[in-house]
Motif scaffolding. Structure first.
Motif, PDB file in Angstrom:
ATOM      1  N   ASP A   1       0.783  -1.235   0.000  1.00  0.00           N
ATOM      2  CA  ASP A   1       0.000   0.000   0.000  1.00  0.00           C
ATOM      3  C   ASP A   1       0.815   1.285   0.000  1.00  0.00           C
ATOM      4  O   ASP A   1       0.249   2.365   0.117  1.00  0.00           O
ATOM      5  N   ASP A   2       2.127   1.194  -0.108  1.00  0.00           N
ATOM      6  CA  ASP A   2       2.967   2.398  -0.182  1.00  0.00           C
ATOM      7  C   ASP A   2       2.696   3.141  -1.481  1.00  0.00           C
ATOM      8  O   ASP A   2       2.384   2.528  -2.486  1.00  0.00           O
ATOM      9  N   GLU A   3       2.823   4.471  -1.431  1.00  0.00           N
ATOM     10  CA  GLU A   3       2.695   5.272  -2.649  1.00  0.00           C
ATOM     11  C   GLU A   3       3.968   6.060  -2.877  1.00  0.00           C
ATOM     12  O   GLU A   3       4.567   6.540  -1.919  1.00  0.00           O
ATOM     13  N   TRP A   4       4.369   6.191  -4.123  1.00  0.00           N
ATOM     14  CA  TRP A   4       5.542   7.006  -4.413  1.00  0.00           C
ATOM     15  C   TRP A   4       5.515   7.493  -5.852  1.00  0.00           C
ATOM     16  O   TRP A   4       4.704   7.044  -6.652  1.00  0.00           O
ATOM     17  N   THR A   5       6.399   8.457  -6.130  1.00  0.00           N
ATOM     18  CA  THR A   5       6.537   8.996  -7.479  1.00  0.00           C
ATOM     19  C   THR A   5       7.658   8.255  -8.190  1.00  0.00           C
ATOM     20  O   THR A   5       8.755   8.139  -7.646  1.00  0.00           O
ATOM     21  N   LEU A   6       7.377   7.757  -9.373  1.00  0.00           N
ATOM     22  CA  LEU A   6       8.402   7.030 -10.120  1.00  0.00           C
ATOM     23  C   LEU A   6       9.393   8.004 -10.735  1.00  0.00           C
ATOM     24  O   LEU A   6       9.017   8.929 -11.440  1.00  0.00           O
ATOM     25  N   GLU A   7      10.660   7.767 -10.445  1.00  0.00           N
ATOM     26  CA  GLU A   7      11.704   8.589 -11.070  1.00  0.00           C
ATOM     27  C   GLU A   7      12.282   7.839 -12.265  1.00  0.00           C
ATOM     28  O   GLU A   7      12.730   8.435 -13.227  1.00  0.00           O
ATOM     29  N   SER A   8      12.288   6.521 -12.185  1.00  0.00           N
ATOM     30  CA  SER A   8      12.667   5.713 -13.347  1.00  0.00           C
ATOM     31  C   SER A   8      11.510   4.754 -13.601  1.00  0.00           C
ATOM     32  O   SER A   8      10.650   4.589 -12.751  1.00  0.00           O
ATOM     33  N   VAL A   9      11.502   4.149 -14.792  1.00  0.00           N
ATOM     34  CA  VAL A   9      10.316   3.377 -15.168  1.00  0.00           C
ATOM     35  C   VAL A   9      10.357   1.959 -14.616  1.00  0.00           C
ATOM     36  O   VAL A   9      10.391   0.984 -15.350  1.00  0.00           O
ATOM     37  N   GLU A  10      10.319   1.825 -13.298  1.00  0.00           N
ATOM     38  CA  GLU A  10      10.336   0.507 -12.694  1.00  0.00           C
ATOM     39  C   GLU A  10       9.018   0.300 -11.970  1.00  0.00           C
ATOM     40  O   GLU A  10       8.819   0.797 -10.869  1.00  0.00           O
ATOM     41  N   PHE A  11       8.141  -0.456 -12.626  1.00  0.00           N
ATOM     42  CA  PHE A  11       6.770  -0.599 -12.132  1.00  0.00           C
ATOM     43  C   PHE A  11       6.624  -1.764 -11.163  1.00  0.00           C
ATOM     44  O   PHE A  11       5.784  -2.634 -11.332  1.00  0.00           O
ATOM     45  N   PHE A  12       7.492  -1.780 -10.143  1.00  0.00           N
ATOM     46  CA  PHE A  12       7.338  -2.772  -9.074  1.00  0.00           C
ATOM     47  C   PHE A  12       7.825  -2.147  -7.784  1.00  0.00           C
ATOM     48  O   PHE A  12       8.517  -1.132  -7.792  1.00  0.00           O
ATOM     49  N   CYS A  13       7.434  -2.771  -6.675  1.00  0.00           N
ATOM     50  CA  CYS A  13       7.758  -2.203  -5.371  1.00  0.00           C
ATOM     51  C   CYS A  13       9.187  -2.564  -4.976  1.00  0.00           C
ATOM     52  O   CYS A  13       9.535  -3.743  -4.942  1.00  0.00           O
ATOM     53  N   PRO A  14      10.018  -1.564  -4.682  1.00  0.00           N
ATOM     54  CA  PRO A  14      11.396  -1.877  -4.316  1.00  0.00           C
ATOM     55  C   PRO A  14      11.480  -2.620  -2.978  1.00  0.00           C
ATOM     56  O   PRO A  14      12.448  -3.327  -2.712  1.00  0.00           O
ATOM     57  N   ALA A  15      10.434  -2.486  -2.137  1.00  0.00           N
ATOM     58  CA  ALA A  15      10.467  -3.122  -0.821  1.00  0.00           C
ATOM     59  C   ALA A  15      10.071  -4.595  -0.909  1.00  0.00           C
ATOM     60  O   ALA A  15      10.749  -5.460  -0.374  1.00  0.00           O
ATOM     61  N   CYS A  16       8.947  -4.873  -1.613  1.00  0.00           N
ATOM     62  CA  CYS A  16       8.449  -6.257  -1.590  1.00  0.00           C
ATOM     63  C   CYS A  16       8.405  -6.896  -2.966  1.00  0.00           C
ATOM     64  O   CYS A  16       7.981  -8.037  -3.094  1.00  0.00           O
ATOM     65  N   ASP A  17       8.853  -6.179  -4.017  1.00  0.00           N
ATOM     66  CA  ASP A  17       8.877  -6.737  -5.371  1.00  0.00           C
ATOM     67  C   ASP A  17       7.477  -6.907  -5.974  1.00  0.00           C
ATOM     68  O   ASP A  17       7.341  -7.448  -7.069  1.00  0.00           O
ATOM     69  N   GLY A  18       6.455  -6.455  -5.251  1.00  0.00           N
ATOM     70  CA  GLY A  18       5.073  -6.645  -5.702  1.00  0.00           C
ATOM     71  C   GLY A  18       4.717  -5.715  -6.857  1.00  0.00           C
ATOM     72  O   GLY A  18       5.432  -4.754  -7.151  1.00  0.00           O
ATOM     73  N   GLY A  19       3.601  -6.022  -7.505  1.00  0.00           N
ATOM     74  CA  GLY A  19       3.116  -5.194  -8.612  1.00  0.00           C
ATOM     75  C   GLY A  19       2.553  -3.872  -8.097  1.00  0.00           C
ATOM     76  O   GLY A  19       2.194  -3.753  -6.930  1.00  0.00           O
ATOM     77  N   VAL A  20       2.505  -2.877  -8.968  1.00  0.00           N
ATOM     78  CA  VAL A  20       1.995  -1.567  -8.558  1.00  0.00           C
ATOM     79  C   VAL A  20       0.844  -1.156  -9.468  1.00  0.00           C
ATOM     80  O   VAL A  20       0.758  -1.602 -10.611  1.00  0.00           O
ATOM     81  N   SER A  21      -0.049  -0.318  -8.946  1.00  0.00           N
ATOM     82  CA  SER A  21      -1.058   0.277  -9.818  1.00  0.00           C
ATOM     83  C   SER A  21      -0.702   1.742 -10.043  1.00  0.00           C
ATOM     84  O   SER A  21      -0.144   2.402  -9.164  1.00  0.00           O
ATOM     85  N   VAL A  22      -1.006   2.206 -11.247  1.00  0.00           N
ATOM     86  CA  VAL A  22      -0.644   3.570 -11.626  1.00  0.00           C
ATOM     87  C   VAL A  22      -1.751   4.527 -11.180  1.00  0.00           C
ATOM     88  O   VAL A  22      -2.910   4.370 -11.556  1.00  0.00           O
ATOM     89  N   LEU A  23      -1.410   5.504 -10.340  1.00  0.00           N
ATOM     90  CA  LEU A  23      -2.395   6.463  -9.820  1.00  0.00           C
ATOM     91  C   LEU A  23      -2.483   7.701 -10.710  1.00  0.00           C
ATOM     92  O   LEU A  23      -3.544   8.288 -10.878  1.00  0.00           O
ATOM     93  N   SER A  24      -1.348   8.121 -11.244  1.00  0.00           N
ATOM     94  CA  SER A  24      -1.360   9.274 -12.151  1.00  0.00           C
ATOM     95  C   SER A  24      -0.181   9.163 -13.099  1.00  0.00           C
ATOM     96  O   SER A  24       0.748   8.391 -12.862  1.00  0.00           O
ATOM     97  N   GLY A  25      -0.248   9.945 -14.178  1.00  0.00           N
ATOM     98  CA  GLY A  25       0.842   9.920 -15.155  1.00  0.00           C
ATOM     99  C   GLY A  25       0.353   9.617 -16.561  1.00  0.00           C
ATOM    100  O   GLY A  25       1.113   9.656 -17.514  1.00  0.00           O
ATOM    101  N   LYS A  26      -0.971   9.294 -16.664  1.00  0.00           N
ATOM    102  CA  LYS A  26      -1.525   9.016 -18.000  1.00  0.00           C
ATOM    103  C   LYS A  26      -2.446  10.146 -18.460  1.00  0.00           C
ATOM    104  O   LYS A  26      -3.149  10.007 -19.459  1.00  0.00           O
ATOM    105  N   GLU A  27      -2.457  11.256 -17.736  1.00  0.00           N
ATOM    106  CA  GLU A  27      -3.383  12.346 -18.056  1.00  0.00           C
ATOM    107  C   GLU A  27      -3.117  12.928 -19.447  1.00  0.00           C
ATOM    108  O   GLU A  27      -1.985  12.973 -19.911  1.00  0.00           O
ATOM    109  N   LEU A  28      -4.188  13.347 -20.078  1.00  0.00           N
ATOM    110  CA  LEU A  28      -4.089  14.046 -21.353  1.00  0.00           C
ATOM    111  C   LEU A  28      -5.343  14.919 -21.385  1.00  0.00           C
ATOM    112  O   LEU A  28      -6.379  14.537 -21.897  1.00  0.00           O
ATOM    113  N   LEU A  29      -5.213  16.081 -20.769  1.00  0.00           N
ATOM    114  CA  LEU A  29      -6.399  16.846 -20.418  1.00  0.00           C
ATOM    115  C   LEU A  29      -6.249  18.300 -20.827  1.00  0.00           C
ATOM    116  O   LEU A  29      -5.212  18.904 -20.581  1.00  0.00           O
ATOM    117  N   LEU A  30      -7.293  18.838 -21.459  1.00  0.00           N
ATOM    118  CA  LEU A  30      -7.351  20.276 -21.699  1.00  0.00           C
ATOM    119  C   LEU A  30      -8.008  20.870 -20.463  1.00  0.00           C
ATOM    120  O   LEU A  30      -9.193  20.650 -20.219  1.00  0.00           O
TER     121      LEU A  30
END
Lengths: 265, 117
Positions: free
Chosen positions: B78-107
Motif C-alpha cells: 500500500d505504499d505510494e511514491w513517485t516514479l523517477e525511473s520506469v520501474e513498475f514494481f515495489c522496491p520493498a516487496c517486489d510486488g506489482g503496482v497500480s498507476v495512480l497518475s501519469g496518463k493524463e491528457l487533459l485540456l
C-alpha cells in the motif's frame, strides 16, 4: 506537488462552457487585458482522448457481439510484424477465420504480402507528409465496417511501425501485443515504457539471430518486467519456426476464451 | 510525432469553446495537463500547437503544459511514491503496482479575452 503544477497566472473564477455561454462574457471575476478586453479563464476539463475512446468502446461492443478476438500488434518498424503474421496465418489456415487490418503511413506492400492467404485484409494508409504515426480508433471503426464480422474469429491489427504513439490509442482491441526484435537492443522497454507497460504480451522476435549478436536475452526479459511485471514474454523466430507453436497456442486460447465468454452471455 | 495530432485536437476544442463564448472571443493561453507516461515532449507540443493554430481562432495563444508525475501504489504494502525511473514494481516487496497518475491528457483551462462590451 510538481513545481509546474503550481504555476497559475490568473486564478480567478473557473467556468464551464456550455452551461450558460452568455455568462462567459460578463462575470465579476474578469480582468482587463492589455487590449482592454475582458479576460476570463474557462474551465474546460476535457480529456483529449474522449473522441477516440468513444469509437474504441463502439468497436469493443461490435467485437463482443460477434465474439471476435482482436489483437493489436505493435513494434518499431522492421521488427517483423508482417513476417510473423505470414508465419502465423500459414499455421492457422483452415483452422480459424482470420481478418487483418494493416496500418502504414504509405504503400499497400504489407496487404499485398498477405494476399496469397485469401483472407480479408483492409489496408489503412494514414498518408505521407504529416500522416498519423499510429492507428486511431475512428480509422479502425471504418475499416471494420468493410469486414463481415460474422465470418471472423480473429482480427489482427498490424499497427504503424512506431514504439511511441500506437501505445497511446485504445482501438477497442482485446490485447495489445508488442514485438521487440533482438537486434533492437535490451534497453528499448526502458526507453519506450508506455508501449511495454500497456502490452499484455511481448514477443521477442528474430531469436534465430542470437548466435550472431551480443544480446542478453535475460536482460531483455528483465527490462520488460521492470515496466510491466505482468507481461507474458515469448521468444519467437518466424524464420526457423522457434516459439511459433506457443504463440499460436496463445492466440487459439484467446479466441476460444472470447467465444466461450460470448456464449455465456 | 503524436504531438501534431494532439495539437490538432487541442485547437479543435479551443475553437469549440470560443464559439460558445462569442464572436469576438480569442484565446490568450491554453493549459494542458499531460502525464509523464504520455511521452509528450513539451517543446514539440508547443511548436505543433503554434502550427496547428495558424489561421484559427486559437492563433497566437500560449500553450502551458503542466506535466503530471507518475504516481504508483504497491498493491501489497500500500505504499505510494513517485516514479523517477520506469520501474513498475515495489522496491520493498517486489510486488506489482497500480498507476495512480501519469496518463493524463487533459485540456484544463483556456484563458479567453473578449473585446465585446
Amino acid at each position: 506537488m510538481d513545481e509546474d503544477m503550481s504555476r497559475t497566472e490568473s486564478p480567478g473564477p473557473l467556468r464551464r462552457p456550455g452551461a450558460a455561454p452568455s455568462a462567459l462574457r460578463w462575470h465579476r471575476g474578469h480582468d482587463h487585458g492589455v487590449a482592454g478586453g475582458r479576460r476570463d479563464e474557462v474551465d474546460v476539463h476535457r480529456h483529449l482522448q474522449d473522441a477516440n475512446d468513444r469509437h474504441a468502446d463502439r468497436i469493443r461492443r461490435l467485437l463482443a457481439e460477434h465474439a471476435v478476438f482482436a489483437a493489436n500488434l505493435m513494434s518499431s518498424p522492421g521488427s517483423g510484424k508482417t513476417t510473423l503474421l505470414e508465419a502465423t496465418l500459414a499455421r492457422l489456415e483452415g483452422e480459424m477465420r482470420v481478418a487483418v487490418i494493416e496500418g502504414d503511413i504509405e504503400t499497400t506492400a504489407d496487404a499485398d504480402r498477405l494476399a496469397p492467404f485469401g483472407i480479408p485484409v483492409v489496408q489503412i494508409n494514414t498518408g505521407p507528409f504529416g500522416g498519423d504515426c499510429h492507428l486511431a480508433a475512428p480509422l479502425i471503426a471504418s475499416a471494420i465496417e468493410s469486414l463481415d464480422l460474422h465470418q471472423v474469429d480473429l482480427l489482427v491489427v498490424e499497427n504503424v511501425g512506431n514504439l511511441v504513439c500506437p501505445a497511446e490509442f485504445d482501438i477497442g482491441e482485446d490485447r495489445k501485443v508488442v514485438l521487440l526484435s533482438v537486434t533492437e537492443g535490451e534497453d528499448k522497454p526502458l526507453k519506450y515504457p508506455l508501449m511495454f507497460h500497456e502490452a499484455s504480451l511481448a514477443l521477442v522476435t528474430k531469436v534465430d539471430l542470437l548466435p550472431h549478436l551480443d544480446v542478453d536475452l535475460a536482460l531483455i526479459r528483465a527490462n520488460i518486467h521492470k515496466v510491466n511485471p505482468e507481461a507474458e514474454v515469448l521468444t519467437v523466430s518466424a524464420k526457423t519456426g522457434e516459439g511459433l507453436d506457443t504463440w499460436v497456442e496463445w492466440l487459439r486460447h484467446a479466441v476460444q476464451t472470447k467465444r466461450t465468454g460470448a456464449d455465456a452471455h | 510525432m503524436h504531438e501534431m495530432s494532439l495539437a490538432c485536437t487541442v485547437v479543435e476544442e479551443v475553437e469549440r469553446v470560443l464559439d460558445e463564448c462569442g464572436p469576438k472571443a480569442r484565446a490568450i493561453s491554453v493549459r494542458l495537463e499531460v502525464g509523464r507516461l504520455r511521452a509528450v515532449v513539451p517543446e514539440a507540443m508547443e511548436f505543433c500547437f503554434e502550427a496547428a493554430a495558424l489561421g484559427t481562432r486559437a492563433e497566437g495563444a500560449r500553450l502551458i503544459i503542466d506535466q503530471i508525475p507518475i504516481r504508483v501504489r504497491c498493491e501489497t504494502c500500500d505504499d505510494e511514491w513517485t516514479l523517477e525511473s520506469v520501474e513498475f514494481f515495489c522496491p520493498a516487496c517486489d510486488g506489482g503496482v497500480s498507476v495512480l497518475s501519469g496518463k493524463e491528457l487533459l485540456l484544463r483551462t483556456i484563458e479567453i479575452e473578449d473585446d465585446e462590451e
